[in-house]
Design a protein around this motif. Structure first.
Motif, PDB file in Angstrom:
ATOM      1  N   ILE A 193       0.824  -1.204   0.000  1.00  0.00           N
ATOM      2  CA  ILE A 193       0.000   0.000   0.000  1.00  0.00           C
ATOM      3  C   ILE A 193       0.864   1.263   0.000  1.00  0.00           C
ATOM      4  O   ILE A 193       0.543   2.245  -0.660  1.00  0.00           O
ATOM      5  CB  ILE A 193      -0.998  -0.045   1.179  1.00  0.00           C
ATOM      6  CG1 ILE A 193      -2.098   0.970   0.976  1.00  0.00           C
ATOM      7  CG2 ILE A 193      -0.313   0.118   2.510  1.00  0.00           C
ATOM      8  CD1 ILE A 193      -3.415   0.492   1.512  1.00  0.00           C
ATOM      9  N   ALA A 196       2.225   1.809  -3.502  1.00  0.00           N
ATOM     10  CA  ALA A 196       1.217   2.391  -4.391  1.00  0.00           C
ATOM     11  C   ALA A 196       1.106   3.888  -4.152  1.00  0.00           C
ATOM     12  O   ALA A 196       1.007   4.674  -5.103  1.00  0.00           O
ATOM     13  CB  ALA A 196      -0.123   1.719  -4.156  1.00  0.00           C
ATOM     14  N   LEU A 295     -13.565  -1.155  19.037  1.00  0.00           N
ATOM     15  CA  LEU A 295     -14.418  -0.203  18.311  1.00  0.00           C
ATOM     16  C   LEU A 295     -14.201   1.214  18.825  1.00  0.00           C
ATOM     17  O   LEU A 295     -14.019   2.157  18.048  1.00  0.00           O
ATOM     18  CB  LEU A 295     -15.883  -0.610  18.459  1.00  0.00           C
ATOM     19  CG  LEU A 295     -16.892   0.268  17.728  1.00  0.00           C
ATOM     20  CD1 LEU A 295     -16.673   0.213  16.229  1.00  0.00           C
ATOM     21  CD2 LEU A 295     -18.318  -0.142  18.065  1.00  0.00           C
ATOM     22  N   VAL A 298     -10.832   2.688  17.644  1.00  0.00           N
ATOM     23  CA  VAL A 298     -10.818   3.145  16.250  1.00  0.00           C
ATOM     24  C   VAL A 298     -11.471   4.504  16.150  1.00  0.00           C
ATOM     25  O   VAL A 298     -10.974   5.408  15.477  1.00  0.00           O
ATOM     26  CB  VAL A 298     -11.579   2.171  15.321  1.00  0.00           C
ATOM     27  CG1 VAL A 298     -11.617   2.720  13.902  1.00  0.00           C
ATOM     28  CG2 VAL A 298     -10.916   0.838  15.297  1.00  0.00           C
ATOM     29  N   ILE A 313     -10.470   7.464   8.384  1.00  0.00           N
ATOM     30  CA  ILE A 313     -10.974   6.371   7.561  1.00  0.00           C
ATOM     31  C   ILE A 313     -12.457   6.490   7.271  1.00  0.00           C
ATOM     32  O   ILE A 313     -12.993   5.764   6.462  1.00  0.00           O
ATOM     33  CB  ILE A 313     -10.671   4.994   8.181  1.00  0.00           C
ATOM     34  CG1 ILE A 313     -11.166   4.923   9.616  1.00  0.00           C
ATOM     35  CG2 ILE A 313      -9.199   4.682   8.116  1.00  0.00           C
ATOM     36  CD1 ILE A 313     -11.163   3.505  10.156  1.00  0.00           C
TER      37      ILE A 313
ATOM     38  N   LEU B 120     -15.540  -3.656  11.829  1.00  0.00           N
ATOM     39  CA  LEU B 120     -15.186  -2.870  13.011  1.00  0.00           C
ATOM     40  C   LEU B 120     -15.599  -3.552  14.312  1.00  0.00           C
ATOM     41  O   LEU B 120     -14.996  -3.341  15.350  1.00  0.00           O
ATOM     42  CB  LEU B 120     -15.861  -1.493  12.951  1.00  0.00           C
ATOM     43  CG  LEU B 120     -15.404  -0.570  11.829  1.00  0.00           C
ATOM     44  CD1 LEU B 120     -16.255   0.696  11.806  1.00  0.00           C
ATOM     45  CD2 LEU B 120     -13.941  -0.201  12.001  1.00  0.00           C
ATOM     46  N   PHE B 121     -16.643  -4.351  14.248  1.00  0.00           N
ATOM     47  CA  PHE B 121     -17.148  -4.946  15.484  1.00  0.00           C
ATOM     48  C   PHE B 121     -17.618  -6.359  15.195  1.00  0.00           C
ATOM     49  O   PHE B 121     -18.177  -6.621  14.131  1.00  0.00           O
ATOM     50  CB  PHE B 121     -18.325  -4.111  16.016  1.00  0.00           C
ATOM     51  CG  PHE B 121     -18.813  -4.558  17.363  1.00  0.00           C
ATOM     52  CD1 PHE B 121     -18.137  -4.174  18.503  1.00  0.00           C
ATOM     53  CD2 PHE B 121     -19.928  -5.370  17.468  1.00  0.00           C
ATOM     54  CE1 PHE B 121     -18.588  -4.599  19.751  1.00  0.00           C
ATOM     55  CE2 PHE B 121     -20.374  -5.797  18.717  1.00  0.00           C
ATOM     56  CZ  PHE B 121     -19.702  -5.405  19.853  1.00  0.00           C
ATOM     57  N   MET B 285      -4.667  -3.381  -5.096  1.00  0.00           N
ATOM     58  CA  MET B 285      -4.657  -1.924  -5.146  1.00  0.00           C
ATOM     59  C   MET B 285      -5.977  -1.379  -5.661  1.00  0.00           C
ATOM     60  O   MET B 285      -6.482  -0.387  -5.181  1.00  0.00           O
ATOM     61  CB  MET B 285      -3.539  -1.418  -6.063  1.00  0.00           C
ATOM     62  CG  MET B 285      -2.201  -1.414  -5.417  1.00  0.00           C
ATOM     63  SD  MET B 285      -2.301  -1.031  -3.683  1.00  0.00           S
ATOM     64  CE  MET B 285      -3.056   0.581  -3.758  1.00  0.00           C
ATOM     65  N   SER B 288      -8.242  -0.882  -2.818  1.00  0.00           N
ATOM     66  CA  SER B 288      -7.929  -0.095  -1.623  1.00  0.00           C
ATOM     67  C   SER B 288      -7.848   1.395  -1.904  1.00  0.00           C
ATOM     68  O   SER B 288      -7.826   2.186  -0.986  1.00  0.00           O
ATOM     69  CB  SER B 288      -6.633  -0.594  -0.995  1.00  0.00           C
ATOM     70  OG  SER B 288      -5.657  -0.749  -1.980  1.00  0.00           O
TER      71      SER B 288
END
Lengths: 314, 291
Positions: A193, A196, A295, A298, A313, B120-121, B285, B288
């Protein structure tokens, strides 16, 4: 008048929507199997967390089991072992942040400086490879190399005139072994990543810097690093979300009765307490605690990133 | 980029290259050591310690592990689960990804949120175990596939790839009377081969490497996939003899045998890696860039 036409418009868009949804009915059919997967294997377990407030008995089921309130959480926080396990988890997480996190960044910067396309590809292929091996394979290779009887590392120590080290069974070697294996397996893959992000940097910036007399290290420091800063921040947030999610498999495979006091983490504890000793409710509470902390972290990290002017994000 | 011909630039390149070469060696040498060790005798390992190319070649270790039905069965389980699992996962993942890639779909945002939230959870190990148990999947091969049939991340990569296909293509197909399923299977999927190949290989590797599902949901040792057996043999130094209870005093497996089992469990990945490696960087890629 205006109000009425608005209502009429809403009515019209509503019926249009219905028509559109009917026209797309086969699309909903396509989504259905995937949706069922997420509902059954992801959302039902989330609601299943209510058993952490119950005295869950498998034969009574969730509906028939008795409610006990916060009993399991109280037991958890008053148990001395819990603080030991939590600190083991946090130490491994800290080691991940300090020792693992910067490695892919440095490796990506190094790979980017290889000017020969063939060698760049060649190095990349080699360092990506371990990512595709399971933890069982990584730990097994580690095992045959580190073992006391005939492991290559101990034989090398003997050749150098040093005493053998019992890497696999001594508590003080668990953490170094763990982090070396994490770096070995993931560092190469982690570069993708960053590479890139580096590839999208305008080459003119480098031209200009060179005109101003900047050497390779200065170019890295003043152009490449700032350019990938937002990617670094995003990955850092995601990493922080994993705070208690160190990966059950890796630690479980390295865990043994000799290193348990440093190696037991929340995940392995949930497994032992829950599935080995059948304390479903109690270990569901432990898991709940873990997911909730992840959670929250984040969200906090994301907010902090935004406060510092990064994108975050979400 | 123009080649940097100053002294400092050259020195930098040389040092950088040397360091990378060392890193590459450190990455690969353990594998070489294990492969070499598996092709020699235990006596040679004991005598020479540091083996990169065996002087005494021997297939003794392989002959030993393949003389037990254990390895065969575990390999068959792993191969079967990998084939069936990959096909199944690809089918439901691409169906869902295509559906969610359609911009005219009502409720698309809500459905996407539902997927992303699972990243996330999660309910965690115990509630998931109870669901699998209630569904009667304990001690079935389906337990190795169904609970992890879709990876949210893979689905999102595919969805983003599908979104980049010009909508005009789909519309003209529709005007020609093509059904939604027809558009997916005859137009979208053939145009997405690099992404399909990448994601299939990701799933295949995951199924080949499956370990946790097996120890959670399978109690019968004769159902074990190769990864669980590998751990039994190498880490716990047992497990070769469960099918032949003739003598329980089988000596623990020797170094060369352990190495041979590691090679056998790794081999399929080493075989597909050259094909995999061509695609994945591009494929990963694609997804993402836009979450």
């Amino acid at each position: 008048m205006a109000v009425r036409s608005q209502a009429a418009l809403r009515e019209r868009t509503k019926s249009e929507r219905k028509k559109r949804m009917w026209r797309n009915r086969w699309i909903y059919v396509m989504i259905l199997p995937g949706l069922l997967y997420f509902l059954i294997f992801k959302y039902v377990p989330m609601f299943g967390l209510v058993i952490s407030f119950q005295d869950y008995k498998p034969f009574k089921g969730i509906l028939g089991s008795e409610w006990v309130g916060f009993e399991h959480f109280e037991r958890l926080f008053t148990m001395p072992d819990f603080w030991q396990i939590l600190s083991n988890t946090l130490i491994l997480f800290g080691m991940n942040l300090v020792f693992y996190f910067p490695v892919p960044i440095i490796l990506a910067l190094m790979l980017n400086e290889v000017r020969t396309a063939f060698f760049k590809k060649f190095f990349q292929s080699l360092v990506y490879l371990p990512h595709f091996m399971s933890w069982v394979i990584i730990v097994s290779i580690g095992y045959v190399m580190l073992t006391m009887d005939g492991g290559i590392i101990n034989e090398l120590l003997v050749m150098l005139g040093l005493p053998k080290i019992n890497f696999l069974l001594s508590p003080e070697w668990f953490r170094p072994t763990y982090i070396v294996q994490v770096i070995w397996r993931e560092a190469g893959w982690g570069t993708i990543i960053y590479l890139a992000a580096i590839a999208s940097i305008d080459p003119q910036l480098y031209e200009a810097a060179r005109m101003d007399g900047a050497g390779r290290l200065r170019q890295i420091w003043h152009i490449t690093l700032p350019a990938i800063r937002s990617v670094i921040v995003v990955l850092l947030i995601l990493k922080i979300g994993d705070v208690l999610e160190l990966g059950f498999e890796h630690v479980y495979l390295l865990l043994n009765s000799m290193n348990r006091n440093v190696a037991e983490i929340i995940d392995t504890y949930v497994y032992t307490a829950g599935l080995r000793q059948m304390q479903f409710s109690y270990s569901a509470a432990v898991g709940f605690f873990k997911s909730a902390v992840g959670l929250v972290l984040v969200m906090v990290a994301n907010r902090l990133a935004k406060r510092f002017g990064e994108e975050g994000i979400y | 980029m123009v080649e940097d011909r100053t002294f400092g630039g050259r020195l930098f390149s040389i040092v950088n290259f040397a360091l990378l070469a060392v890193i590459a060696l450190v990455t690969v040498l353990p594998f070489v050591h294990v492969v070499a060790g598996s092709f020699t005798t235990n006596a040679e390992i004991a005598a020479k310690k540091f083996i990169l190319v065996p002087t005494v070649w021997s297939t003794e270790a392989y002959r030993f592990i393949f003389s037990t039905p254990t390895i065969f069965r575990a390999m068959a389980v792993s191969i079967g689960v990998t084939l069936v699992g990959t096909l199944f996962s690809m089918l439901i993942t691409s169906l869902m990804a295509y559906g969610l890639s359609r911009r005219d779909l009502d409720g698309r945002r809500g459905l996407m949120f539902l997927v992303v939230f699972t990243m996330l959870f999660s309910g965690g190990m115990i509630p998931t175990f109870l669901v699998v148990k209630e569904l009667g999947l304990i001690d079935t091969y389906a337990a190795l596939i169904l609970p992890s049939a879709i990876t949210a991340f893979n689905m999102i990569i595919l969805k983003n790839f599908f979104q980049n296909i010009p909508e005009g293509l789909e519309e003209s197909a529709k005007i020609d009377g093509c059904h939604d399923f027809g558009i997916l299977f005859r137009i979208v999927l053939p145009l997405s081969m690099p992404a399909i190949a990448t994601i299939s290989l990701f799933y295949a590797v995951t199924y080949w490497n499956t370990y946790m599902n097996a120890i959670l949901y399978l109690n019968k040792s004769e159902m074990w996939p190769i990864q669980v057996l590998l751990r039994q043999i190498v880490v716990l130094a047992s497990g070769m003899d469960y099918s032949s209870n003739l003598d329980s005093a089988v000596p623990p497996p020797e170094q060369s045998v352990k190495m041979a089992v590691i090679v056998v469990a790794t081999l399929p990945i080493l075989l597909v890696y050259p094909f995999l490696q061509k695609h994945f960087a591009k494929g990963a890629m694609l997804g993402s860039i836009k979450g």
